[in-house]
Write a protein that holds these residues in place. Structure first.
Motif, short mmCIF file in Angstrom:
data_model
loop_
_atom_site.label_atom_id
_atom_site.label_comp_id
_atom_site.label_asym_id
_atom_site.label_seq_id
_atom_site.Cartn_x
_atom_site.Cartn_y
_atom_site.Cartn_z
N MET A 173 0.85 -1.19 0.00
CA MET A 173 0.00 0.00 0.00
C MET A 173 0.89 1.24 0.00
N SER A 174 0.30 2.36 -0.35
CA SER A 174 1.06 3.60 -0.50
C SER A 174 0.64 4.62 0.55
N PRO A 175 1.46 5.66 0.76
CA PRO A 175 1.01 6.77 1.61
C PRO A 175 -0.28 7.41 1.10
N LEU A 176 -0.45 7.47 -0.22
CA LEU A 176 -1.67 8.05 -0.76
C LEU A 176 -2.89 7.24 -0.37
N GLN A 177 -2.73 5.91 -0.31
CA GLN A 177 -3.85 5.06 0.10
C GLN A 177 -4.20 5.31 1.57
N ALA A 178 -3.17 5.48 2.41
CA ALA A 178 -3.43 5.77 3.82
C ALA A 178 -4.14 7.11 3.99
N ALA A 179 -3.87 8.04 3.09
CA ALA A 179 -4.49 9.37 3.15
C ALA A 179 -5.77 9.44 2.33
N GLY A 180 -6.25 8.31 1.82
CA GLY A 180 -7.37 8.32 0.88
C GLY A 180 -8.63 8.99 1.42
N ARG A 181 -9.00 8.68 2.66
CA ARG A 181 -10.23 9.25 3.20
C ARG A 181 -10.08 10.74 3.47
N ALA A 182 -8.91 11.14 3.95
CA ALA A 182 -8.67 12.57 4.15
C ALA A 182 -8.70 13.31 2.82
N VAL A 183 -8.21 12.67 1.76
CA VAL A 183 -8.25 13.27 0.43
C VAL A 183 -9.69 13.47 -0.02
N GLU A 184 -10.54 12.48 0.21
CA GLU A 184 -11.93 12.61 -0.19
C GLU A 184 -12.64 13.73 0.58
N ILE A 185 -12.36 13.83 1.88
CA ILE A 185 -12.98 14.89 2.68
C ILE A 185 -12.53 16.26 2.17
N HIS A 186 -11.23 16.37 1.88
CA HIS A 186 -10.70 17.65 1.37
C HIS A 186 -11.31 17.98 0.02
N ASN A 187 -11.43 17.00 -0.86
CA ASN A 187 -12.04 17.23 -2.17
C ASN A 187 -13.52 17.59 -2.05
N ALA A 188 -14.21 16.93 -1.10
CA ALA A 188 -15.63 17.24 -0.88
C ALA A 188 -15.78 18.68 -0.39
N GLY A 189 -14.83 19.14 0.43
CA GLY A 189 -14.88 20.53 0.88
C GLY A 189 -14.71 21.50 -0.27
N ALA A 190 -13.82 21.16 -1.22
CA ALA A 190 -13.65 22.01 -2.39
C ALA A 190 -14.91 22.04 -3.24
N SER A 191 -15.57 20.90 -3.39
CA SER A 191 -16.82 20.85 -4.16
C SER A 191 -17.90 21.66 -3.47
N TRP A 192 -17.94 21.58 -2.13
CA TRP A 192 -18.93 22.35 -1.38
C TRP A 192 -18.71 23.85 -1.56
N ALA A 193 -17.45 24.28 -1.48
CA ALA A 193 -17.14 25.71 -1.65
C ALA A 193 -17.48 26.17 -3.06
N LYS A 194 -17.21 25.33 -4.07
CA LYS A 194 -17.53 25.69 -5.45
C LYS A 194 -19.04 25.78 -5.65
N ALA A 195 -19.78 24.85 -5.06
CA ALA A 195 -21.24 24.90 -5.18
C ALA A 195 -21.80 26.14 -4.49
N LEU A 196 -21.19 26.54 -3.35
CA LEU A 196 -21.63 27.73 -2.66
C LEU A 196 -21.41 28.98 -3.52
N MET A 197 -20.26 29.03 -4.22
CA MET A 197 -19.99 30.17 -5.09
C MET A 197 -20.91 30.17 -6.30
N ASP A 198 -21.19 28.98 -6.83
CA ASP A 198 -22.11 28.90 -7.97
C ASP A 198 -23.52 29.36 -7.61
N ASN A 199 -23.86 29.28 -6.33
CA ASN A 199 -25.17 29.72 -5.88
C ASN A 199 -25.08 31.11 -5.25
N ALA A 200 -24.54 32.06 -6.02
CA ALA A 200 -24.43 33.46 -5.65
C ALA A 200 -23.54 33.69 -4.45
N ALA A 201 -22.62 32.75 -4.19
CA ALA A 201 -21.66 32.88 -3.10
C ALA A 201 -22.33 33.12 -1.76
#
Length: 379
Positions: A173-201
């Motif tokens: 296994m790799s370090p990236l695999q160990a960080a996989g869930r943290a990566v998904e949470i961080h990416n989900a936060g970016a998607s949430w922020a983008k959706a918030l901006m798309d909805n008139a910020a």
């Protein structure tokens, strides 16, 4: 009995349905999805992988053993120019990157028809199939598969370098695999922020209608929904006034404490990603981390705890593998004297050795990592 009582109070009552949290949906289950989410879409893990690969590859690898002149020249050429159009630095950088992304890295020795060594090439991890038992590996090519098996000594022309994984005998296994869930949470936060901006910020709101029991007709509902989507959704429509009629009322919804915790969770996931790779968060500019007193201290910890162990393990593995391909013993050395970040430590060591009168010159050279001076006999 209390369940037989009947409440005779009149008036409208509201029924509220509460639902618990469902199971989290993790999408990085396959190596391909993990690579896309962690390397191509996440800036924290991408920067960690690049930092480790580029920094580790900056440490030169020297040949320090004595053996046949032909073999020595061949090994030096393989380490400096492993193949046409590629340098030893770029090859090591790719190998270190493979280790961070997949936990495995593969190198193959290329021979001519007369069995002479002519090159050293990296094999992508995705092109490797592990054969059952210890029968070797299969490399997928455009024309089929090439099977590489170990010889009678157990030596193979395909070198497999792997990270620590006590639970697996072959692929790690790799370090990236160990960080996989943290990566998904961080990416989900970016998607949430983008959706918030798309909805008139700003957070969404609710249109309220029917306080007196009235309801919109299906045609009115469809027309209102279409107008909202066309004229009041998206960042370009931010601040546009909403014209209400027919008893409609707009109720904006502000950021709740849960929303604020969501932002904090994204920052915490960034620290977890850095932790999995062994990169001090201070070097990545992650806010709120003061683990080290200053940048120089954090950088030295990065070298000592992450980069140097990776380099030393790789050098020892290459040393053992190349020794099976040539005559005589192969000794490689990571030239730490060429690392500027370790200069203060090196100068402190030399000062201590210079003041150690109880050590001989050769003992001091050995501690400093140099070979003994040639002994000259008196005539």
């Amino acid at each position: 009995m209390f369940w037989k009582r009947h409440d005779t109070k009149s008036g409208a009552q509201a029924l509220i349905a509460l639902s618990g949290l469902g199971d989290a949906q993790w999408e990085t289950g396959t190596p391909r999805r993990l690579f896309e989410a962690g390397f191509r879409q996440n800036p924290i893990s991408y920067r960690c992988i690049r930092m480790i690969a580029e920094t580790a590859a900056s440490v030169p690898v020297r040949l320090v053993s004595e053996h046949d002149a032909t073999d020595g020249k061949t090994l030096i050429r393989l380490l400096t120019n492993p193949s046409a159009g590629e340098t030893g630095h770029s090859l090591l950088e790719a190998i270190y990157g493979d280790l961070q992304v997949s936990g495995n890295a593969f190198l193959e020795l290329v021979r001519r028809g007369d069995d002479a060594l002519v090159g050293l090439q990296r094999i992508p991890v995705g092109a490797i199939d592990v054969l059952k038992g210890r029968a070797g590996y299969a490399i997928r090519t455009a024309n089929g598969r090439r099977i590489i098996r170990p010889d009678a000594r157990g030596w193979s022309a395909l070198f497999h370098l792997r990270t620590l994984d006590p639970g697996s005998e072959r692929l790690s296994m790799s370090p990236l695999q160990a960080a996989g869930r943290a990566v998904e949470i961080h990416n989900a936060g970016a998607s949430w922020a983008k959706a918030l901006m798309d909805n008139a910020a700003r957070p969404s709101g609710a249109l309220i209608y029917g306080r007196d029991g009235n309801h919109l007709t299906p045609d009115q509902f469809d027309r209102l929904k279409s107008q909202l989507e066309d004229a009041h959704s998206g960042a370009r429509n931010a601040g546009r006034p909403l014209l209400l009629e027919g008893g409609l009322d707009w109720k904006p919804m502000g950021l709740t404490p849960t929303d604020m915790d969501f932002i904090a969770a994204r920052r915490e996931s960034a620290r977890e990603i850095a932790l999995a790779f062994g990169v001090p968060p201070m070097l990545l500019g992650i806010p709120g981390d003061n683990t080290y007193a200053n940048y120089r201290e954090a950088n030295l910890a990065f070298w000592r705890l992450t980069v140097l162990p990776l380099v030393q393990r790789t050098v020892r593995g290459l040393e053992d593998w190349l020794g099976g391909a040539v005559r005589g013993e192969v000794r490689l050395k990571a030239d730490l004297d060429a690392v500027p970040a370790l200069g203060p430590e090196r100068e402190a060591l030399w000062s201590r050795l210079s003041a150690a009168d109880f050590l001989s010159e050769d003992e001091k050279r050995e501690i400093a990592g140099f070979a003994p001076r040639e002994v000259r006999h008196a005539d």
